[in-house]
Design a protein around this motif. Structure first.
Motif, PDB file in Angstrom:
ATOM      1  N   SER A   1      14.868 -20.545   2.579  1.00 30.35           N
ATOM      2  CA  SER A   1      15.163 -19.467   1.634  1.00 30.35           C
ATOM      3  C   SER A   1      16.654 -19.183   1.579  1.00 30.35           C
ATOM      4  O   SER A   1      17.171 -18.690   0.572  1.00 30.35           O
ATOM      5  N   ALA A   2      17.349 -19.478   2.680  1.00 27.80           N
ATOM      6  CA  ALA A   2      18.800 -19.282   2.747  1.00 27.80           C
ATOM      7  C   ALA A   2      19.350 -20.201   3.827  1.00 27.80           C
ATOM      8  O   ALA A   2      18.628 -20.680   4.688  1.00 27.80           O
ATOM      9  N   GLY A   3      20.647 -20.469   3.743  1.00 24.29           N
ATOM     10  CA  GLY A   3      21.298 -21.292   4.744  1.00 24.29           C
ATOM     11  C   GLY A   3      21.550 -22.708   4.282  1.00 24.29           C
ATOM     12  O   GLY A   3      21.198 -23.098   3.165  1.00 24.29           O
ATOM     13  N   LEU A   4      22.169 -23.486   5.141  1.00 20.11           N
ATOM     14  CA  LEU A   4      22.565 -24.863   4.843  1.00 20.11           C
ATOM     15  C   LEU A   4      21.760 -25.832   5.698  1.00 20.11           C
ATOM     16  O   LEU A   4      21.577 -25.608   6.884  1.00 20.11           O
ATOM     17  N   TYR A   5      21.308 -26.904   5.056  1.00 19.03           N
ATOM     18  CA  TYR A   5      20.667 -27.988   5.794  1.00 19.03           C
ATOM     19  C   TYR A   5      21.299 -29.303   5.356  1.00 19.03           C
ATOM     20  O   TYR A   5      21.257 -29.656   4.185  1.00 19.03           O
ATOM     21  N   GLU A   6      21.881 -29.995   6.313  1.00 14.61           N
ATOM     22  CA  GLU A   6      22.538 -31.267   6.052  1.00 14.61           C
ATOM     23  C   GLU A   6      21.857 -32.356   6.865  1.00 14.61           C
ATOM     24  O   GLU A   6      21.707 -32.241   8.079  1.00 14.61           O
ATOM     25  N   LEU A   7      21.417 -33.408   6.197  1.00 12.77           N
ATOM     26  CA  LEU A   7      20.728 -34.527   6.837  1.00 12.77           C
ATOM     27  C   LEU A   7      21.503 -35.801   6.530  1.00 12.77           C
ATOM     28  O   LEU A   7      21.678 -36.166   5.365  1.00 12.77           O
ATOM     29  N   SER A   8      21.986 -36.456   7.583  1.00 10.50           N
ATOM     30  CA  SER A   8      22.768 -37.678   7.435  1.00 10.50           C
ATOM     31  C   SER A   8      23.899 -37.474   6.425  1.00 10.50           C
ATOM     32  O   SER A   8      24.082 -38.258   5.493  1.00 10.50           O
ATOM     33  N   SER A   9      24.647 -36.374   6.622  1.00  8.46           N
ATOM     34  CA  SER A   9      25.825 -36.023   5.808  1.00  8.46           C
ATOM     35  C   SER A   9      25.481 -35.675   4.363  1.00  8.46           C
ATOM     36  O   SER A   9      26.363 -35.648   3.505  1.00  8.46           O
ATOM     37  N   GLN A  10      24.226 -35.374   4.083  1.00 11.23           N
ATOM     38  CA  GLN A  10      23.813 -35.027   2.718  1.00 11.23           C
ATOM     39  C   GLN A  10      23.181 -33.646   2.698  1.00 11.23           C
ATOM     40  O   GLN A  10      22.249 -33.376   3.460  1.00 11.23           O
ATOM     41  N   ARG A  11      23.696 -32.764   1.847  1.00  9.25           N
ATOM     42  CA  ARG A  11      23.092 -31.445   1.667  1.00  9.25           C
ATOM     43  C   ARG A  11      21.754 -31.626   0.971  1.00  9.25           C
ATOM     44  O   ARG A  11      21.676 -32.162  -0.128  1.00  9.25           O
ATOM     45  N   VAL A  12      20.688 -31.157   1.605  1.00  7.26           N
ATOM     46  CA  VAL A  12      19.361 -31.442   1.060  1.00  7.26           C
ATOM     47  C   VAL A  12      18.608 -30.207   0.585  1.00  7.26           C
ATOM     48  O   VAL A  12      17.592 -30.346  -0.102  1.00  7.26           O
ATOM     49  N   GLU A  13      19.090 -29.004   0.904  1.00  9.53           N
ATOM     50  CA  GLU A  13      18.250 -27.833   0.629  1.00  9.53           C
ATOM     51  C   GLU A  13      18.073 -27.555  -0.860  1.00  9.53           C
ATOM     52  O   GLU A  13      17.135 -26.858  -1.260  1.00  9.53           O
ATOM     53  N   LYS A  14      18.934 -28.140  -1.713  1.00  7.21           N
ATOM     54  CA  LYS A  14      18.808 -27.878  -3.144  1.00  7.21           C
ATOM     55  C   LYS A  14      18.492 -29.129  -3.956  1.00  7.21           C
ATOM     56  O   LYS A  14      18.591 -29.125  -5.177  1.00  7.21           O
ATOM     57  N   LEU A  15      18.091 -30.191  -3.270  1.00  8.76           N
ATOM     58  CA  LEU A  15      17.762 -31.422  -3.977  1.00  8.76           C
ATOM     59  C   LEU A  15      16.443 -31.283  -4.747  1.00  8.76           C
ATOM     60  O   LEU A  15      15.605 -30.444  -4.427  1.00  8.76           O
ATOM     61  N   SER A  16      16.247 -32.152  -5.722  1.00 10.41           N
ATOM     62  CA  SER A  16      15.012 -32.144  -6.508  1.00 10.41           C
ATOM     63  C   SER A  16      13.838 -32.603  -5.644  1.00 10.41           C
ATOM     64  O   SER A  16      14.012 -33.254  -4.610  1.00 10.41           O
TER      65      SER A  16
END
Length: 235
Positions: free
Chosen positions: A58-73
């Motif tokens: 719902s909030a915050g940052l999530y980065e997986l293998s140098s990729q921001r994923v929390e707002k991906l399709s």
């Protein structure tokens, strides 16, 4: 490999807004083996679902293998799950009419990989978990521990970089659970696979390198396992 900063997750239960996660900070390096523990309702499964791109914060940052994923399709998240992550659950989720080889090949069929390459990868994955001679056995012909090994082989067949396990020994006796953990340790040490598991069992958590303890949706404390439990020979 993955980093969470102030990750929160809220959801509605009827008219009540529930804070499942409250500002989680967590980082996992490539090749790490992390156990997440906590009482029921502490947010363990919610956290694992977010790490596995099955849910969004719902909030915050999530980065997986140098990729921001929390707002991906949704489609891009599905690609990440298929290409980067292997999942192991408490329930084995094997198809009863298929033998071990065919169960392990299923994810590759969905990827459109040819039969010859599917057979090769599935056989190699089953060999890695000590089931090289049981490839043509159906689930009903395998013990609970062997069925979980098939499930682990299925998670490996796509050559993931990250394994996520949700109570992987919860349906097994203690000796069999130790054997499953020995397989995880071997994969972690010899293949460099990063593993994050959720467990409520202290002895199972100590097979990892670190323990993250959650309480009421927050990280209560983090511990380094000073001495990993001795590996059990995989038969």
């Amino acid at each position: 490999m993955l980093k969470l900063e102030q990750v929160a997750r809220q959801y509605k239960s009827g008219q009540v807004l529930v804070d499942a996660l409250k500002g989680i900070d967590l980082s996992v390096e490539q090749g790490d083996f992390v156990s997440i523990m906590g009482p029921s309702g502490s947010g363990k499964s919610t956290l694992l679902n977010i790490i596995g791109c099955l849910d969004r914060p719902s909030a915050g940052l999530y980065e997986l293998s140098s990729q921001r994923v929390e707002k991906l399709s949704d489609s891009r998240l599905a690609d990440i799950r298929n290409d980067f992550i292997g999942f192991v659950f408490q329930s084995f989720h094997l198809l009863p009419d298929l033998d071990a080889q065919a169960n392990v090949e299923l994810p590759l069929i969905y990827r459109g990989i040819g039969a010859k390459e599917r057979h090769r990868r599935a056989a190699a994955s089953l060999e890695a978990v000590g089931l090289g001679e049981r490839v043509h056995h159906r689930p009903s012909q395998l013990s609970g521990g062997e069925q979980q090994r098939v499930a682990i082989a299925r998670s490996l067949v796509g050559e993931p970089k990250l394994i996520l396990a949700d109570e992987p020994t919860g349906a097994l006796d203690s000796k069999t659970g130790d054997n499953i953990m020995a397989i995880f340790q071997k994969l972690n040490k010899e293949q460099g696979l990063t593993i994050v598991q959720v467990t409520h069992e202290e002895n199972i958590a100590c097979f990892g390198r670190r323990i993250i303890r959650l309480l009421d949706g927050e990280v209560e404390r983090e511990e380094t396992v000073k001495e990993n439990k001795a590996e059990v020979n995989v038969q």
